[in-house]
Structure formats: C-alpha cells, structure tokens
Design an enzyme around this catalytic site. Structure first.
Site, PDB file in Angstrom:
ATOM      1  N   ASP A  51      22.540 -16.733  -4.770  1.00  0.00           N
ATOM      2  CA  ASP A  51      22.930 -16.399  -6.146  1.00  0.00           C
ATOM      3  C   ASP A  51      22.464 -14.987  -6.479  1.00  0.00           C
ATOM      4  O   ASP A  51      23.194 -14.223  -7.128  1.00  0.00           O
ATOM      5  CB  ASP A  51      22.319 -17.407  -7.140  1.00  0.00           C
ATOM      6  N   SER A  86      25.921 -20.092 -11.137  1.00  0.00           N
ATOM      7  CA  SER A  86      24.734 -19.264 -10.963  1.00  0.00           C
ATOM      8  C   SER A  86      23.515 -19.926 -11.632  1.00  0.00           C
ATOM      9  O   SER A  86      22.458 -20.104 -11.017  1.00  0.00           O
ATOM     10  CB  SER A  86      25.010 -17.876 -11.569  1.00  0.00           C
ATOM     11  N   ARG A 102      28.167  -9.060  -8.667  1.00  0.00           N
ATOM     12  CA  ARG A 102      28.918  -9.299  -9.924  1.00  0.00           C
ATOM     13  C   ARG A 102      28.556  -8.248 -10.967  1.00  0.00           C
ATOM     14  O   ARG A 102      29.403  -7.771 -11.721  1.00  0.00           O
ATOM     15  CB  ARG A 102      28.599 -10.703 -10.465  1.00  0.00           C
ATOM     16  N   LYS A 153      20.125 -22.439  -9.652  1.00  0.00           N
ATOM     17  CA  LYS A 153      18.671 -22.289  -9.803  1.00  0.00           C
ATOM     18  C   LYS A 153      18.046 -23.578 -10.331  1.00  0.00           C
ATOM     19  O   LYS A 153      16.935 -23.937  -9.964  1.00  0.00           O
ATOM     20  CB  LYS A 153      18.371 -21.084 -10.705  1.00  0.00           C
ATOM     21  N   HIS A 164      16.711 -25.235 -19.764  1.00  0.00           N
ATOM     22  CA  HIS A 164      17.217 -23.873 -19.595  1.00  0.00           C
ATOM     23  C   HIS A 164      17.879 -23.416 -20.883  1.00  0.00           C
ATOM     24  O   HIS A 164      18.642 -24.150 -21.487  1.00  0.00           O
ATOM     25  CB  HIS A 164      18.242 -23.812 -18.457  1.00  0.00           C
TER      26      HIS A 164
HETATM   27  N1  URA Z   1      22.394 -16.067 -16.147  1.00  0.00           N
HETATM   28  C1  URA Z   1      22.445 -16.384 -14.837  1.00  0.00           C
HETATM   29  O1  URA Z   1      21.469 -16.852 -14.269  1.00  0.00           O
HETATM   30  N2  URA Z   1      23.597 -16.152 -14.171  1.00  0.00           N
HETATM   31  C2  URA Z   1      24.701 -15.660 -14.747  1.00  0.00           C
HETATM   32  O2  URA Z   1      25.713 -15.500 -14.096  1.00  0.00           O
HETATM   33  C3  URA Z   1      24.621 -15.329 -16.119  1.00  0.00           C
HETATM   34  C4  URA Z   1      23.455 -15.545 -16.801  1.00  0.00           C
END
Ligand code: URA
Length: 424
Positions: free
Chosen positions: A158, A180, A165, A184, A79
């Site tokens: 999320d 967050s 958010r 994933k 990531h």
């Molecule tokens: N990327 C994400 O997946 N979540 C966040 O909160 C910020 C960046």
C-alpha cells in the site's frame, strides 16, 4: 497473466480475478511506474467491484506482517478518515479500555491539513510512540490500551502504491482509498473494527454521499474478510471541540476527561463506543449509561494517565506553549452560522502544525483556540479566537483568512448534526 493484459482488462472494464490481483501485488517491484500508473488510472476511471477491492486489500495486507492479538481478544480497532480538531481517538481509546475491552491502537501522523494522533501524543514530554509489538502486547495485557505509530512492515505494498497515486492524480478513487485504508486495518489484525468516516469541508470526503460510498465499500471489504465491522458517517464541516493544534488538542482532551458534563465531543465518542460494544456483544444492555458514568467518575481520565505513564510521558511537565498568542476580535455582531473546518485547518497548517510531506517536521505548540462556537451570539469587538503562533508575523498571515471562514447571521442557527448515518 502478463502485466499488459492485467492493465488492459481494467481498461476494458472487465473483472479481475483474485489470482490476477495477487500476481500484481506480489510482483509490484518488477513493474515500471508507468505500468502501475496505467492500471491505477484504469481503476480510477472504471472502478473495482467488492470482490476485486477485497482481493486487492488482502493482497496488500499480506505484502507485510499481519499482527495477531489472540491472547488479548476481544480487541477493537478504530479508524478515522481524518479531520480538523479530531481528537476522538484520544478519548475513545481510554473509554473502551475503561469499559474493559482491550485496544491496541496503531495510529498515523498528520498529512496535509488533517491532524494525526501520533503527532498529538508526541507533544506530551517523554511520550514514546514507537513501541515494538511485544511491548504493545505487554502494555495492553497490563492496562488494556496502547496508542503507537504504525510500522513500515505493515502493508508495504500500500505504501508503494500510495506514493505512486500521490504523484499521478489517482488518490481520488473510492475503491483505491477503501482498499488502502482497509489493508492497514487487516494488517493490524483486530477482529472488531469501527470506522469514523468524516464528511465535510475539513475532510477527505467533501459530501455525505461520497462519505457513504466510501463507508459502504470499507464495510463490505471488512465483511468479505471476516471482520466484525461498522462505519459511522460523522460531520466535518466545522472543527471538533474548541482547540486545534497538537499540544492544544492534548490540553482539550485532559480538560474534557476532567470535566463534569457530557459535551458534543464526548457525545460522538460515546456513540462510537456504544456501537463498538454492540459489535462485540449485541445483547449487552445499558451501555450508554455506563459509558457516560465512566467519563463522569474519572475512570477514562485514569486510563489516559495510565497510558501516558506506561509510554514514558509526563503530564506534570508543561505541554509545549506557543511563543506568540493573539486574541482575534469579531468585526461583526450576530450568531455564528458556520466556522469552516477547511479554513481553520489551513490556518493551523500554515502556522506550522502540519506537514506537506512525511519527512517534514512540525511545531507542536501552534494552533487555534475557538472562544466562540457554532450558534454562539457574538458582539462586535468581542474575542472570537486565539491564534497560537511562532511569531506575530506568522499570526498576521492567517488572520484575514480565518475571519473569512466565520459566517455570521442575524438569527440563531440550529445545532449541527454530528452523526449522519451508520453503515453495518
Ligand atoms: N488514507 C489512506 O490510508 N489511504 C488513502 O488512499 C487515502 C487516505
């Protein structure tokens, strides 16, 4: 626990239990946006410790499907927190596959000024990014790699929290960002995870200090949830490589993979790959030489081409080309001291390469080609960069801004430090 008490506990900086957090995420749809916002604001103000952040991550991951790749193990996930000209995934994935490790990679689209791997790949004519899980497994079994888009059934809680958010000024909280992203990663299910946490003007985290805090938080979550995980903090003060924009970046990937030398971009990719292999097998020796060899002997290019073909893409058809290309010349003499990533990212965004909201469409053909990079000597009127735009009017709109992001000095400037820290 009642929602009122749940909110109050965080407003009082008290610790929430795993059960409290599970209850909140499980019943998210029953709470009002106002209640959820009060809790998010309390978290932004008072934080979450590693136990709370891990519980939140796991609860969000469990709100949807959790994939498993048993028949393909060992598998790797990577990531990047996102940057300008960040085409590392497109080089890393075929390198890892060429090394012999399976990599089913689920990626995102661009949002704001940072690019997205899926948009870049979709500039290849015919390339299909929405594979089903069984199609991904089938493809990875055959050729070792697949890059496709994430699906809505991964960590849906999320998605809901993020959308709240986004409109309540609560994006900017390290435990919320870490949980967050990691929810994933947990939902995607690979045992081994490498994180590229970017620091600098073109990144989400503007300073190395904040990038390290985020990286540490994510690594702690991963370890708590039984993953092999490492993070590398890398620089994002200047764009990566020479080309920025969707089709342009695919072009650069093919050029790098066809090249006969290891440049800055491949150096970061090899570093990340070496650290990844080390996660899986700490005793394996001479990884770096082997990884360089795979680049130089064309094996990585071959893997990339196999993936494109397997996903319906055709590299024999031209990539999208911009209608209007203009060369911007230097107004000064000197050595380039800084090529500001944020300025370049905003220019590429304003040319139409990025999206403001998820439903916007993008132009794959537009972007910037840097003809000079950090440290290069430039003479007045020498070509500095190319603007690839829809029209002359669009190009005119970004020129002055782009020039303002290029800082000259009279002395050569040292090579940029690209890798700041590794967090294990
Ligand atoms: N990327 C994400 O997946 N979540 C966040 O909160 C910020 C960046």
């Amino acid at each position: 626990m009642q929602i009122k008490n749940f909110i109050q506990t965080k407003q009082d900086s008290q610790k929430l239990s795993d059960e409290d957090i599970n209850y909140f995420i499980k019943n998210l749809d029953d709470f009002s946006q106002d209640e959820i916002t009060q809790w998010l604001k309390a978290v932004k103000a008072n934080g979450l410790d590693d136990d709370e952040t891990s519980a939140l991550t796991l609860a969000m991951a469990k709100s949807g499907n959790i994939l498993d790749w048993k028949e393909l193990e060992p598998t790797v996930d990577k990531h990047s927190t996102g940057g300008i000209g960040d085409k590392i995934t497109l080089l890393f994935v075929p390198l890892i596959a060429a090394y012999g490790i399976n990599i089913p990679k689920l990626s995102g689209r661009s949002l704001g000024i940072t690019g997205g791997t899926i948009d870049k790949l979709e500039s290849i004519p015919g390339f299909k990014t929405n594979l089903s899980i069984s199609e991904i497994k089938e493809q990875v079994k055959k050729i070792g790699l697949a890059v496709c888009s994430t699906s809505s059934d991964l960590a849906p809680a999320d998605k809901k929290l993020y959308s709240i958010r986004d409109v309540t000024d609560t994006i900017d909280s390290i435990p919320l960002i870490a949980s967050s992203i990691m929810s994933k990663k947990i939902a995607v299910g690979s045992k081994n995870i490498i994180l590229d946490v970017k620091a600098g003007s073109g990144a989400f985290m503007k300073t190395i200090k904040d990038a390290k805090l985020l990286a540490n938080k994510m690594v702690n979550i991963g370890k708590n949830l039984n993953k092999n995980i490492k993070a590398v903090v890398t620089d994002m003060n200047e764009p990566l490589g020479h080309k920025i924009g969707n089709a342009l970046e695919i072009k650069e990937v093919i050029e790098v993979l066809s090249g006969k030398e290891i440049d800055d971009l491949t150096e970061i990719v090899i570093y990340l790959a070496k650290e990844t292999i080390n996660l899986i097998n700490p005793d394996e020796k001479s990884k770096e030489e082997k990884l360089k060899h795979l680049f130089l002997n064309g094996s990585v290019l071959k893997k990339f081409e196999e993936m494109v073909k397997a996903q319906g893409g055709n590299l024999n058809i031209d990539l999208p080309k911009a209608r209007y290309i203009e060369v911007l010349k230097s107004k000064s003499d000197g050595y380039i001291q800084k090529l500001d990533a944020q300025t370049v990212g905003e220019a590429v965004f304003n040319l139409g390469a990025g999206r403001k909201s998820v439903s916007d469409s993008i132009d794959h053909s537009v972007g910037i080609v840097l003809l000079k990079n950090h440290g290069n000597k430039v003479i007045k009127d020498e070509p500095l960069l190319e603007i690839h735009a829809k029209s002359k009017e669009d190009a005119d709109k970004v020129k002055e801004k782009l020039l303002s992001g290029i800082i000259f000095g009279q002395n050569p400037s040292p090579k940029l430090k690209l890798i700041h820290e590794i967090i294990k």
